[in-house]
Design a protein around this motif. Structure first.
Motif, short mmCIF file in Angstrom:
data_model
loop_
_atom_site.label_atom_id
_atom_site.label_comp_id
_atom_site.label_asym_id
_atom_site.label_seq_id
_atom_site.Cartn_x
_atom_site.Cartn_y
_atom_site.Cartn_z
N GLY A 1 0.86 4.04 -2.90
CA GLY A 1 0.56 5.44 -2.56
C GLY A 1 1.67 6.39 -2.96
O GLY A 1 1.42 7.46 -3.54
N VAL A 2 2.89 6.02 -2.66
CA VAL A 2 4.03 6.89 -2.99
C VAL A 2 4.17 7.03 -4.49
O VAL A 2 4.37 8.14 -5.01
N ILE B 1 1.86 6.65 -6.83
CA ILE B 1 0.75 7.46 -7.38
C ILE B 1 1.06 8.94 -7.19
O ILE B 1 0.93 9.75 -8.12
N THR B 2 1.49 9.29 -5.98
CA THR B 2 1.83 10.67 -5.69
C THR B 2 2.98 11.16 -6.57
O THR B 2 2.92 12.26 -7.13
N GLY C 1 0.81 -1.22 0.00
CA GLY C 1 0.00 0.00 0.00
C GLY C 1 0.84 1.26 0.00
O GLY C 1 0.54 2.23 -0.71
N TRP C 2 1.90 1.27 0.81
CA TRP C 2 2.81 2.42 0.87
C TRP C 2 3.48 2.62 -0.49
O TRP C 2 3.60 3.75 -0.97
#
Length: 92
Positions: A79-80, A82-83, A75-76
């Protein structure tokens, strides 16, 4: 023989360590970055490294929290990236 999930979690650990841990040396060797930028980027790289080690420890110990550790790392990672992808697309 290990399961596909077990092999996938090991692959995630190996790729994470290869990318993020080696990045720390690159960060501190970059003269264009300020000290604050270096510390911030190092903290991000260490967050990945620590999560990868947690997954590896869970695998070795066959810990009940292993699947949770894998999900947190995955997940991390998602998320990173995508950002970062949004930042790259915007050109900053």
């Amino acid at each position: 023989m290990s399961s596909p999930r077990s092999r996938a979690s090991l692959a995630l650990v190996v790729v994470t360590v290869a990318i993020w841990t080696t990045r720390i040396g690159n960060i501190w060797g970059d003269a264009a970055l300020s000290d604050g930028e270096k510390w911030g980027r190092t903290a991000l790289a260490l967050s990945f490294t620590i999560l990868a080690v947690a997954v590896l420890v869970a695998r070795v110990r066959r810990a009940t929290w292993g699947p949770t550790a894998v999900l947190v790392l995955a997940g991390w990672t998602i998320g990173v990236w995508i950002t970062r992808s949004i930042g790259i697309a915007r050109g900053d």
